[in-house]
Design a protein around this motif. Structure first.
Motif, PDB file in Angstrom:
ATOM      1  N   THR A  20      12.102  -9.786  -1.684  1.00 40.49           N
ATOM      2  CA  THR A  20      12.903 -10.864  -2.273  1.00 40.49           C
ATOM      3  C   THR A  20      13.984 -10.355  -3.226  1.00 40.49           C
ATOM      4  N   GLY A  21      13.996  -9.051  -3.475  1.00 40.75           N
ATOM      5  CA  GLY A  21      14.933  -8.532  -4.472  1.00 40.75           C
ATOM      6  C   GLY A  21      14.493  -8.850  -5.892  1.00 40.75           C
ATOM      7  N   ALA A  22      13.195  -9.150  -6.060  1.00 38.13           N
ATOM      8  CA  ALA A  22      12.691  -9.426  -7.414  1.00 38.13           C
ATOM      9  C   ALA A  22      12.794  -8.179  -8.282  1.00 38.13           C
ATOM     10  N   ASP A  50      -5.096   5.908 -11.500  1.00 40.49           N
ATOM     11  CA  ASP A  50      -4.592   5.942 -10.128  1.00 40.49           C
ATOM     12  C   ASP A  50      -3.905   4.641  -9.704  1.00 40.49           C
ATOM     13  N   THR A  51      -3.396   3.907 -10.671  1.00 42.01           N
ATOM     14  CA  THR A  51      -2.592   2.702 -10.384  1.00 42.01           C
ATOM     15  C   THR A  51      -1.454   2.644 -11.391  1.00 42.01           C
ATOM     16  N   LEU A  52      -0.226   2.873 -10.927  1.00 38.33           N
ATOM     17  CA  LEU A  52       0.920   2.972 -11.843  1.00 38.33           C
ATOM     18  C   LEU A  52       1.738   1.695 -11.920  1.00 38.33           C
ATOM     19  N   ASN A  53       1.360   0.707 -11.134  1.00 42.99           N
ATOM     20  CA  ASN A  53       2.178  -0.502 -11.024  1.00 42.99           C
ATOM     21  C   ASN A  53       1.268  -1.656 -10.607  1.00 42.99           C
ATOM     22  N   ILE A  54       1.282  -2.716 -11.367  1.00 44.32           N
ATOM     23  CA  ILE A  54       0.475  -3.875 -10.984  1.00 44.32           C
ATOM     24  C   ILE A  54       1.301  -5.154 -11.096  1.00 44.32           C
ATOM     25  N   ILE A  94       7.218 -13.169  -5.476  1.00 43.96           N
ATOM     26  CA  ILE A  94       6.261 -14.054  -4.785  1.00 43.96           C
ATOM     27  C   ILE A  94       4.831 -13.500  -4.860  1.00 43.96           C
ATOM     28  N   GLY A  95       4.665 -12.438  -5.625  1.00 42.40           N
ATOM     29  CA  GLY A  95       3.310 -11.899  -5.829  1.00 42.40           C
ATOM     30  C   GLY A  95       2.712 -11.248  -4.592  1.00 42.40           C
ATOM     31  N   CYS A  96       3.553 -10.756  -3.696  1.00 43.52           N
ATOM     32  CA  CYS A  96       3.032 -10.198  -2.431  1.00 43.52           C
ATOM     33  C   CYS A  96       2.351  -8.845  -2.627  1.00 43.52           C
ATOM     34  N   ARG A  97       2.688  -8.165  -3.689  1.00 41.46           N
ATOM     35  CA  ARG A  97       2.106  -6.861  -4.057  1.00 41.46           C
ATOM     36  C   ARG A  97       2.443  -5.731  -3.075  1.00 41.46           C
ATOM     37  N   ALA A  98       3.478  -5.908  -2.301  1.00 38.84           N
ATOM     38  CA  ALA A  98       3.940  -4.799  -1.456  1.00 38.84           C
ATOM     39  C   ALA A  98       4.329  -3.622  -2.345  1.00 38.84           C
ATOM     40  N   CYS A  99       4.856  -3.921  -3.529  1.00 45.07           N
ATOM     41  CA  CYS A  99       5.275  -2.872  -4.470  1.00 45.07           C
ATOM     42  C   CYS A  99       4.087  -2.067  -4.969  1.00 45.07           C
ATOM     43  N   VAL A 100       2.964  -2.722  -5.152  1.00 44.90           N
ATOM     44  CA  VAL A 100       1.768  -2.031  -5.637  1.00 44.90           C
ATOM     45  C   VAL A 100       1.273  -1.060  -4.565  1.00 44.90           C
TER      46      VAL A 100
END
Ligand code: SF4
Ligand code: SF4
Ligand code: SF4
Length: 325
Positions: A198-200, A81-85, A46-52
């Motif tokens: 969401t388990g994405a 300094d950003t490993l995930n986007i 859902i593009g929430c970017r909690a993972c980022v």
């Protein structure tokens, strides 16, 4: 010799070897027995970017701050300094999720933990290593000489050099298992997996993730499916009608296979993932190297020395961006 000239010389050597027909081909490396990885299902994101956000916290990297406030949308590209986007695809009116026409979709970008990793293959001092058991590709800053060969050798444009630091290092996702973090060794899931609502993005062995991806692709559009959170077989999950999946598991075969795989509701190229042959770049380049240096002493040491001098000679003028390396 400046870096551009050095790369030209190296390039001509490779061309000679390739055209000589004398190359002893090596095949793709096999998947490690206990390979672990992640499965990213773009249709669930859902593009929430909690993972980022979590990735930065786990890896102790600075958040993007604008006007004194931490920005939830964070950086737009991978960097030192950003490993995930999370990136977004949008076409036309952008109204329909997972539709290539007049639709939108998200894609998570981080290291793919390639089965036969180009970055590992070219590293002259073995600073990039692939764990023989888990297959996690890690980087050892103490061994790294900063040649940035790994940057050039990655088909996904993942390793980034810290240009802003006086003693810059290469940075990339190490599946949250590097020294000082070691979430996988402790039985935890990667940070980005733990917070995904969401388990994405789920973690597991490559084999179980592959089977999960195949189960999802076999669903009929609209059919109810229990999507697990964090891991395949997790007791936490949510029931959702299956989307119309594109029948392709990105990473099953691309470039010799990856341990981070992607499924989606549209062609992977629309999401910015490259079209790669099944043969890994590493197998091609090592074939060429062995042809050029066969019978010679310590080719890796020679390459390291050349890279050291190339790096030193271009230090003063080296202000270009990572993509030009
Ligand atoms: S995605 Fe790039 S950095 Fe990651 S393992 Fe593959 S070649 Fe290396
Ligand atoms: S596995 Fe860890 S380092 Fe890699 S993207 Fe997820 S949170 Fe970031
Ligand atoms: S946390 Fe999960 S749903 Fe949110 S952006 Fe990341 S992958 Fe997508």
């Amino acid at each position: 010799m400046n870096r551009r000239d050095f790369l030209k010389v190296a390039g001509s050597g490779a061309l000679i070897a390739t055209t000589s027909g004398a190359a002893e081909a090596r095949g793709n490396l096999p998947v490690p027995d206990n390979a672990v990885g992640m499965l990213y299902d773009s249709t669930l994101c859902i593009g929430c970017r909690a993972c980022v956000y979590k990735c930065k916290e786990v890896n102790d990297m600075p958040n993007v701050v604008r006007d004194g406030e931490v920005q939830w949308d964070q950086a737009e590209e991978l960097s030192g300094d950003t490993l995930n986007i999370i990136k977004a695809y949008k076409q036309g009116t952008g109204e329909t999720k997972n539709s290539a026409v007049d639709g939108f979709a998200f894609i998570k970008r981080n290291c793919m933990h390639c089965v036969d990793a180009g970055c590992v293959s070219v590293c002259p001092v073995s600073a990039m290593q692939k764990d023989p058991e888990t297959g996690i590709v890690s980087h050892n800053p103490d061994a790294c000489i900063g040649c940035r060969y790994c940057v050039a050798a990655c088909p996904y444009n993942v390793p980034k050099y810290e240009y802003d630091e006086a003693f810059g290092q290469i940075q990339k996702c190490q599946l949250c298992n590097q020294k000082g973090v070691e979430r996988i060794n402790k039985g935890l899931n990667p940070g980005c997996v733990e917070v995904c609502p969401t388990g994405a993005n789920i973690f597991g062995t490559r084999e179980e993730l592959l089977q999960e991806a195949k189960r999802r692709l076999a669903l009929k559009p609209g059919e109810d499916y229990t999507y697990p959170l964090e891991r395949v077989g997790s007791t936490y999950g949510h029931v959702k009608a299956a989307p119309d999946y594109t029948q392709h598991i990105f990473g099953e075969h691309e470039g010799g296979g990856t341990q981070v795989m992607v499924i989606a509701g549209m062609e992977h190229t629309k999401l910015g993932l490259p079209d790669l042959p099944e043969r890994s770049y590493a197998s091609v380049s090592e074939t060429v190297q062995h042809t050029i240096y066969g019978g010679m002493l310590a080719p890796a040491g020679l390459l390291a020395g050349l890279l050291y001098f190339a790096r030193r000679s271009c230090k003063e003028t080296d202000k270009e961006g990572e993509d030009e390396v």
